[in-house]
Motif scaffolding. Structure first.
Motif, short mmCIF file in Angstrom:
data_model
loop_
_atom_site.label_atom_id
_atom_site.label_comp_id
_atom_site.label_asym_id
_atom_site.label_seq_id
_atom_site.Cartn_x
_atom_site.Cartn_y
_atom_site.Cartn_z
N MET A 1 0.94 -1.25 -0.25
CA MET A 1 0.15 -0.42 0.20
C MET A 1 1.03 0.87 0.21
O MET A 1 1.76 1.56 1.01
N THR A 2 0.37 2.03 -1.01
CA THR A 2 1.59 3.46 -0.81
C THR A 2 1.05 4.86 -0.12
O THR A 2 1.27 5.61 0.39
N GLU A 3 -0.33 4.36 0.42
CA GLU A 3 -1.46 5.26 0.85
C GLU A 3 -0.85 5.67 1.94
O GLU A 3 -0.47 4.72 3.07
N GLU A 4 -0.67 6.53 2.93
CA GLU A 4 -0.37 7.06 4.07
C GLU A 4 -1.24 6.19 5.40
O GLU A 4 -0.83 5.81 6.44
N GLN A 5 -2.77 6.53 4.81
CA GLN A 5 -3.75 6.44 6.05
C GLN A 5 -4.60 5.33 4.46
O GLN A 5 -5.32 6.28 3.36
N GLN A 6 -5.07 4.52 4.80
CA GLN A 6 -6.68 3.42 5.24
C GLN A 6 -7.34 3.65 5.82
O GLN A 6 -7.38 3.96 6.89
N SER A 7 -8.66 3.62 5.23
CA SER A 7 -10.24 4.25 5.67
C SER A 7 -10.82 2.60 5.76
O SER A 7 -10.76 2.36 4.37
N GLY A 8 -11.15 1.86 6.79
CA GLY A 8 -12.41 1.11 5.86
C GLY A 8 -13.20 0.71 6.90
O GLY A 8 -13.61 1.49 8.00
N THR A 9 -13.81 0.36 7.55
CA THR A 9 -15.12 -0.32 8.32
C THR A 9 -15.04 -1.54 8.83
O THR A 9 -15.04 -2.51 8.19
N GLN A 10 -16.12 -1.20 9.65
CA GLN A 10 -15.56 -3.06 10.87
C GLN A 10 -16.64 -2.72 11.20
O GLN A 10 -16.95 -1.59 12.24
N HIS A 11 -18.32 -3.40 11.52
CA HIS A 11 -19.30 -2.99 11.84
C HIS A 11 -20.04 -1.93 11.43
O HIS A 11 -20.96 -1.07 12.26
N ASP A 12 -20.49 -1.38 10.70
CA ASP A 12 -20.34 0.08 10.26
C ASP A 12 -19.52 1.11 10.70
O ASP A 12 -20.31 2.33 11.17
N GLU A 13 -18.64 0.38 10.95
CA GLU A 13 -17.94 2.49 11.70
C GLU A 13 -16.64 2.19 11.20
O GLU A 13 -16.13 1.26 10.49
N GLU A 14 -16.11 3.09 11.22
CA GLU A 14 -15.14 3.63 9.73
C GLU A 14 -14.10 3.65 11.35
O GLU A 14 -14.00 3.88 12.23
N ILE A 15 -12.62 3.22 10.75
CA ILE A 15 -11.20 2.79 11.07
C ILE A 15 -9.95 3.35 10.37
O ILE A 15 -10.61 3.76 9.60
N LEU A 16 -9.77 4.45 10.60
CA LEU A 16 -8.74 4.88 10.28
C LEU A 16 -7.14 4.38 10.33
O LEU A 16 -6.82 4.74 11.55
N LEU A 17 -6.39 4.09 9.05
CA LEU A 17 -5.03 2.96 10.13
C LEU A 17 -3.99 4.55 8.73
O LEU A 17 -3.97 4.60 8.09
N GLN A 18 -2.93 4.15 10.21
CA GLN A 18 -1.77 5.10 9.35
C GLN A 18 -0.75 4.11 9.56
O GLN A 18 -0.63 3.03 10.48
N ILE A 19 -0.41 3.82 8.27
CA ILE A 19 0.87 2.37 7.73
C ILE A 19 2.04 3.47 7.44
O ILE A 19 3.31 2.52 7.48
N GLU A 20 2.28 4.73 7.44
CA GLU A 20 3.20 5.30 7.30
C GLU A 20 3.70 6.45 7.56
O GLU A 20 2.93 7.13 8.50
N ALA A 21 5.18 6.93 8.27
CA ALA A 21 5.78 7.91 9.21
C ALA A 21 4.50 7.49 10.94
O ALA A 21 4.16 9.00 10.54
N THR A 22 5.03 6.52 11.33
CA THR A 22 3.48 6.69 12.42
C THR A 22 4.38 6.77 13.84
O THR A 22 6.07 7.38 13.67
N PRO A 23 3.74 7.54 14.56
CA PRO A 23 4.80 8.52 16.00
C PRO A 23 5.62 7.20 16.93
O PRO A 23 4.65 5.91 16.27
N PRO A 24 5.72 7.66 17.19
CA PRO A 24 6.83 6.42 18.45
C PRO A 24 5.27 5.96 18.60
O PRO A 24 4.55 6.48 19.44
N CYS A 25 5.81 4.77 19.68
CA CYS A 25 4.97 3.71 20.87
C CYS A 25 4.69 4.93 22.61
O CYS A 25 5.21 5.51 22.72
#
Length: 131
Positions: A1-25
């Protein structure tokens, strides 16, 4: 995946995923490979529903999520494939959903939190404007 953030839904709920340039834990300051943001709701002490957002980070340290086997599997996927791609999208999606399901039901241990807050609450109540 090349996009920094992907959004998806789970049970009619939006979830925003960030997979690049993530902050520290936020727990240990180690590198994260994924940060998910999703809605969260709880009932406060007055019995009122409170809605907000919650973030869950997937940290490279296996000590941060010892009770989340899906997180360990997701880390293994990233160790092998280095990133989400069309070839591993189904596996990535399933492991991410399982890991978030565990994170979603994880609650804070309120006893240590209350012990930290009690002195501050006592100071506030002792202040002149509350007497």
């Amino acid at each position: 995946m090349t996009e920094e953030q992907q959004s998806g839904t789970q049970h009619d709920e939006e979830i925003l995923l960030q997979i690049e340039a993530t902050p520290p834990c936020p727990k240990c300051e180690e590198t994260t490979v994924l940060v998910a943001q999703f809605t969260n709701a709880w009932t406060n002490r007055r019995g009122q529903d409170v809605r907000g957002l919650r973030e869950a980070a997937l940290c490279v340290s296996t000590g941060c999520d010892p009770d989340n086997p899906a997180a360990a599997d997701l880390l293994a996927l990233f160790a092998v494939d280095k990133e989400a791609s069309p070839d591993n999208l189904e596996t990535f999606s399933g492991l991410t959903a399982a890991s978030l399901n565990t994170d979603r039901h994880h609650t804070a241990d309120e006893e240590p939190l209350n012990k930290q807050l009690e002195p501050a609450a006592a100071d506030l109540l002792a202040a002149p404007r509350f007497r």
